[in-house]
Every structure is written in C-alpha cells, then in structure tokens.
Design an enzyme around this catalytic site. Structure first.
Site, PDB file in Angstrom:
ATOM      1  N   PRO A 104     -16.373  14.566   0.777  1.00 12.16           N
ATOM      2  CA  PRO A 104     -15.978  15.007   2.162  1.00 12.16           C
ATOM      3  C   PRO A 104     -16.758  16.310   2.176  1.00 12.16           C
ATOM      4  O   PRO A 104     -16.900  17.195   1.657  1.00 12.16           O
ATOM      5  CB  PRO A 104     -14.299  15.580   1.862  1.00 12.16           C
ATOM      6  CG  PRO A 104     -14.094  15.583   0.277  1.00 12.16           C
ATOM      7  CD  PRO A 104     -15.158  14.712  -0.192  1.00 12.16           C
ATOM      8  N   GLU A 105     -17.208  16.364   3.589  1.00 10.66           N
ATOM      9  CA  GLU A 105     -17.997  17.833   3.988  1.00 10.66           C
ATOM     10  C   GLU A 105     -17.239  18.505   5.161  1.00 10.66           C
ATOM     11  O   GLU A 105     -15.907  18.064   5.345  1.00 10.66           O
ATOM     12  CB  GLU A 105     -18.998  17.116   5.015  1.00 10.66           C
ATOM     13  CG  GLU A 105     -20.106  16.141   3.836  1.00 10.66           C
ATOM     14  CD  GLU A 105     -21.374  15.553   4.525  1.00 10.66           C
ATOM     15  OE1 GLU A 105     -21.854  16.258   5.380  1.00 10.66           O
ATOM     16  OE2 GLU A 105     -21.821  14.510   3.982  1.00 10.66           O
ATOM     17  N   ARG A 122     -12.243  11.597 -10.072  1.00 11.46           N
ATOM     18  CA  ARG A 122     -13.574  11.721 -10.929  1.00 11.46           C
ATOM     19  C   ARG A 122     -13.527  13.339 -11.525  1.00 11.46           C
ATOM     20  O   ARG A 122     -14.390  13.698 -11.897  1.00 11.46           O
ATOM     21  CB  ARG A 122     -14.755  11.465  -9.880  1.00 11.46           C
ATOM     22  CG  ARG A 122     -15.037  10.024  -9.772  1.00 11.46           C
ATOM     23  CD  ARG A 122     -16.125   9.836  -8.827  1.00 11.46           C
ATOM     24  NE  ARG A 122     -17.078  10.178  -9.278  1.00 11.46           N
ATOM     25  CZ  ARG A 122     -18.316   9.751  -8.802  1.00 11.46           C
ATOM     26  NH1 ARG A 122     -18.551   9.319  -7.452  1.00 11.46           N
ATOM     27  NH2 ARG A 122     -19.720   9.984  -9.409  1.00 11.46           N
TER      28      ARG A 122
END
Ligand SMILES: [Zn+2]
Length: 305
Positions: free
Chosen positions: A2-3, A137
């Site tokens: 996500p940016e 992750r």
C-alpha cells in the site's frame, strides 16, 4: 505494498468507523509485531508484561484521532498516547462485526479469526465491533508511544515531507542532493514520504520525465511540475479508493478502483496512450519500472544508472 493513496483510504474508512469508540479489550496473537517507541522502537517489546503491552495498545482508551504520514498511520487517544501502524507489504486494518448474527440468524463469516487469517492484534471496541491488524508476510508492525512527540522524534521526523504537502522548494532541495536516478530518489521515503512503485511511475509519465534522469539535474521548474502532478495523481487515486493489484482492501473490506486509470504501471509492452509506441520496462533501484521512450525524455531506459 500500500502506498499513500491506499493508506489514506484506510485512514478515512477506519476513522469513520472507530472515532470516539473506547477500546474495551486488546487481543495479541503475535506480540512480536509490537514495538515500543519509548524503548527506542528497535525491537519487539519483550520486557513489558502482557498487561502493560495491552495498555500501550490503547486498552481502556478512547480513539481521538487517526493521522497519517507517508505510508504510516497512527491511532491516537485525545491525550496523545498512540499506536503507529506500518502495513508493510501485506498488512491490513479491517473493521469487522464479530459474532453479530447475519440475516439468516447465524454469526457472520468474520465472527472469529482463524490462524490462517494472520490476525496478529485485535482491538475489541465493544458492541461486536473489532479492528484487526493482519499481516501474513510480517513486514509491517505496530509501534506504541506515550506522547505524540515520541512518534515524530523516532519515526515520522526521519521521513521526508508527505507527498500531499511537500513544496516544490523542498522537493528540489532533496533531489539536488542526490546522484541517483530520479525514479530511485522519488522512492526514497527520507526524501518524500508516501510514494512507491505505482505512483512514481505514474508521476514520471505525467510529467514526461525519464525515470533514469539524474535527480540532481531536475530544475526548480520541473520540481514545481512534479509537485503539482503528485498532488493531482495522489488526489485522484484517493478519490478512487486507491489501487488494488492483488489483495489491498480498505478498512471496510472494499477494493480500490484507481488501477483502471494507470497510464504506465503494469502496462509494459502495451501501447502508450500518448504516442502509441509500446511502453518499455526496466529495473531501477530493484524495482520494475515502466515508461515511454517516446514521451519521457532525458535518458534511455537501457542506461546504467
Ligand atoms: Zn508515449
């Protein structure tokens, strides 16, 4: 990953659902994703007792504000105690209604997390509403702090200005100090916070600047164009709820819609919408980069830098 637009969308959707609510209880399945900023924030908070950690994760406190800098979020109490959240590669914050019967009278599907859900921390807001921090992750994490100043001293103050508020002067100063390729410089969170691979490629295409152009060669005028295009692209992406490539969803479980508006990202080999030539791809700073040799001048994609 996500940016800025995706994290801002999470912030807005989360705020709409949790602002003013009290954290009735905190559950921690993975205490090693929680770091304490007043211990330097470098390692998991192993010394603290479970009760202390839950307190640091806002147990018993009210949600006063949710703020963002670049790709990071912070949930704060009215007194400035808080938790900083970095979603990393695969992290998400989701508001779920637990144990609440659906129309058929059965508890809905999100009633209890299973191990496969990777819910590391859950905030129980009472009334069957919970916020889940998931991160399969585990590149993300939570950083607790007692005072907002700690957050700025140890984390946010070390980042560059946020992509929505950086000024042309600040951007030009940052770019002029580095001998890296423009693409690599714009990915650097210490120079400008919030941009990642998607939005840097889109930004460089919109400003017709080549990703391999030397950052230090960018003029003041070009810095102004970059800042205006950055605000425009990030703003449109936020309006569209961000970009969903694989699994990004906002705090309400909604996917983004901006991926359909990408001009270059993920379109290598497809025709440029400006000149019709096939878009080229290369690797810069370890990231796949897509650009148009016809429209983006200043270097060639096959250069060494
Ligand atoms: Zn083109």
């Amino acid at each position: 990953m996500p940016e800025l637009p995706e994290v801002e969308t999470v912030r807005r959707t989360l705020e709409a659902r949790v602002l003013g609510r009290r954290v009735a209880a905190v559950r921690m399945a993975r205490p090693d994703v929680v770091y304490e900023l007043d211990e330097g924030g470098r390692g998991p908070a192993r010394r603290a007792t479970t009760a202390k950690r839950k307190q640091a994760l806002l147990e018993g406190q009210r949600v006063g504000r949710i703020t963002r800098h670049g790709k990071q979020l912070a949930i704060l109490t009215p007194d400035g105690q808080g938790v900083c959240i970095h979603l990393g590669m695969s992290g998400s914050l989701c508001v779920v209604e637990t144990g609440k019967p659906g129309n058929d009278g059965k508890p809905n599907q999100t009633s209890q997390p299973s191990k496969a859900d990777h819910v590391h921390v859950a905030w129980d807001l009472g009334g069957g509403r919970e916020v889940w921090f998931r991160d399969p992750r585990r590149f993300g994490g939570l950083w607790t702090f007692n005072q907002e100043a700690q957050l700025h001293e140890t984390r946010w103050g070390r980042l560059g200005p946020d992509g929505l508020v950086i000024t042309p002067k600040q951007l030009h100063a940052g770019l002029s100090r580095t001998q890296r390729a423009l693409k690599a410089a714009l990915l650097d969170q210490h120079l400008v916070a919030g941009l990642g691979n998607i939005y840097v490629d889109e930004l460089l295409y919109a400003t017709k600047l080549h990703p391999r152009k030397l950052a230090s060669e960018i003029t003041k005028v070009e810095s102004g164009r970059l800042v205006r295009a950055m605000r425009r692209i990030l703003g449109r992406a936020i309006e569209a709820g961000g970009s969903t490539l694989r699994d990004y969803v906002d705090a309400a479980g909604q996917a983004g819609g901006f991926q359909t508006q990408h001009r270059v990202y993920g379109r290598g080999g497809e025709p440029c919408r400006g000149c019709g030539k096939p878009l080229g791809t290369t690797v810069i700073a370890g990231r796949t980069t897509t650009a148009c040799e016809g429209c983006q001048l200043g270097a060639t994609l096959t250069g060494e830098r």
